[in-house]
Structure formats: structure tokens, C-alpha cells
Design a protein around this motif. Structure first.
Motif, PDB file in Angstrom:
ATOM      1  N   ASN A   1      81.600  42.561  32.375  1.00  0.00           N
ATOM      2  CA  ASN A   1      80.595  41.143  32.669  1.00  0.00           C
ATOM      3  C   ASN A   1      81.528  40.286  33.266  1.00  0.00           C
ATOM      4  OD1 ASN A   1      82.834  40.367  30.734  1.00  0.00           O
ATOM      5  ND2 ASN A   1      81.406  40.603  28.840  1.00  0.00           N
ATOM      6  N   ALA A   2      80.947  39.084  33.303  1.00  0.00           N
ATOM      7  CA  ALA A   2      81.595  37.781  34.073  1.00  0.00           C
ATOM      8  C   ALA A   2      83.175  37.406  33.582  1.00  0.00           C
ATOM      9  CB  ALA A   2      80.859  36.625  33.758  1.00  0.00           C
TER      10      ALA A   2
ATOM     11  N   LEU B   1      85.117  39.932  35.191  1.00  0.00           N
ATOM     12  CA  LEU B   1      85.359  39.751  36.556  1.00  0.00           C
ATOM     13  C   LEU B   1      86.386  38.642  36.900  1.00  0.00           C
ATOM     14  CD1 LEU B   1      81.955  40.584  38.114  1.00  0.00           C
ATOM     15  CD2 LEU B   1      84.068  41.988  38.352  1.00  0.00           C
ATOM     16  N   ARG B   2      86.075  37.572  36.171  1.00  0.00           N
ATOM     17  CA  ARG B   2      87.130  36.392  35.948  1.00  0.00           C
ATOM     18  C   ARG B   2      88.601  36.856  35.791  1.00  0.00           C
ATOM     19  NH1 ARG B   2      87.764  32.741  38.815  1.00  0.00           N
ATOM     20  NH2 ARG B   2      85.661  32.242  39.000  1.00  0.00           N
TER      21      ARG B   2
END
Length: 153
Positions: free
Chosen positions: A92-93, A96-97
Motif C-alpha cells: 500500500n502507500a 511504498l513510502r
């Protein structure tokens, strides 16, 4: 707890060009299982990278043979009979972060790329770090034959 790196999986599956340390990997897996020294987790990244190495084999016979071996290993993971469990990671984000930031490594994805640590290796580190963040009282290493990845493991 130890995360199994692509270098180990390729050696165990005897992927041509990626299995020069096969006997060492087999002996170490046997030792780990006998001593029950560590629980092993298979990162999603190692599965994807190994599958890519197999798909890039020029010889169709070995490409099929290795794909069958990988498929067999994945079935043992599904059935719970493999020597390791799947590290279930939420892509999820936040993941990725963590990948872009390099999470606990102290360097970003860009810096790692410039220093030749690939995105796959960095993602294995992120998978490990996120695993540690959601568990308590656990330590986790990475079982790898890759010297650069080992320096972070």
C-alpha cells in the motif's frame, strides 16, 4: 526469525547461473531445521525476483524445470509444509513510502540505487522492518549470500 533472500531461494531451486553456492545453502537450511535455530519467512520480494530470474533463462528446458520447482515450493508454502512461512505484506502507500525512504537503512531508494543496492534487496529490508514494527519482542535477520544486502541485514 530470518527472512530468506532471493540468493538462497535461487540456490535451493538450482536456477542456472544463480546457484553456485547450492551445497552451502542446502547444508545451512538443513542445519537451521535440525537446530530449530530460527523461524524462516519467505518475503514476497524473493518470490518475485526468483520468478524473474527463472523467466529470463534462455534455455526453455531449464526455464520450465525451474518454474516447476518454484511452483512446487509455493504449493508447500500454501499447504504449510515448507521450511518457511510466507511473509504476508500489505502493499500500500505506507509500504511504498517506506521503500522510497529506505526505512531503517538511513538512505533513500535513490541513494541505494546509486550505491548498487537494488530495489528488490531494499524491499526485503523494508519487509523485514515492517514485520518488526507489527510484532513485539522479536528480532529478524536476513539469510542471504549477497554481501551488499548482508551488510544491512
Amino acid at each position: 526469525m530470518e527472512f530468506v533472500d532471493t540468493s538462497i531461494l535461487c540456490n535451493l531451486l538450482e536456477v542456472p547461473g544463480k546457484s553456485q553456492d547450492r551445497e552451502k545453502a542446502i547444508a545451512e537450511l538443513k542445519r537451521k531445521r535440525e537446530l530449530r535455530e530460527a523461524d524462516l519467512l519467505l518475503p514476497v520480494t524473493a518470490i518475485i525476483e526468483t520468478g524473474n530470474h527463472i523467466a529470463q533463462l534462455s534455455d526453455g528446458y531449464y526455464r520450465r524445470l525451474c518454474a516447476e520447482r518454484l511452483s512446487g515450493v509455493l504449493v508447500t508454502v500454501i499447504e504449510g509444509t515448507a521450511p518457511w512461512a510466507l511473509n504476508e505484506v500489505e502493499w500500500n502507500a505506507a509500504h511504498l513510502r517506506a521503500l522510497v525512504d529506505g526505512w531503517s537503512t538511513g538512505a533513500s531508494l535513490i541513494e541505494h540505487a546509486c550505491n548498487r543496492l537494488g530495489c528488490g534487496d531494499l524491499n526485503i529490508l523494508v519487509e523485514r522492518d515492517r514485520y518488526l514494527a507489527r510484532t513485539s519482542g522479536v528480532t529478524a535477520a536476513i539469510w542471504t549470500l549477497d554481501e551488499l544486502l548482508a551488510s544491512y541485514a
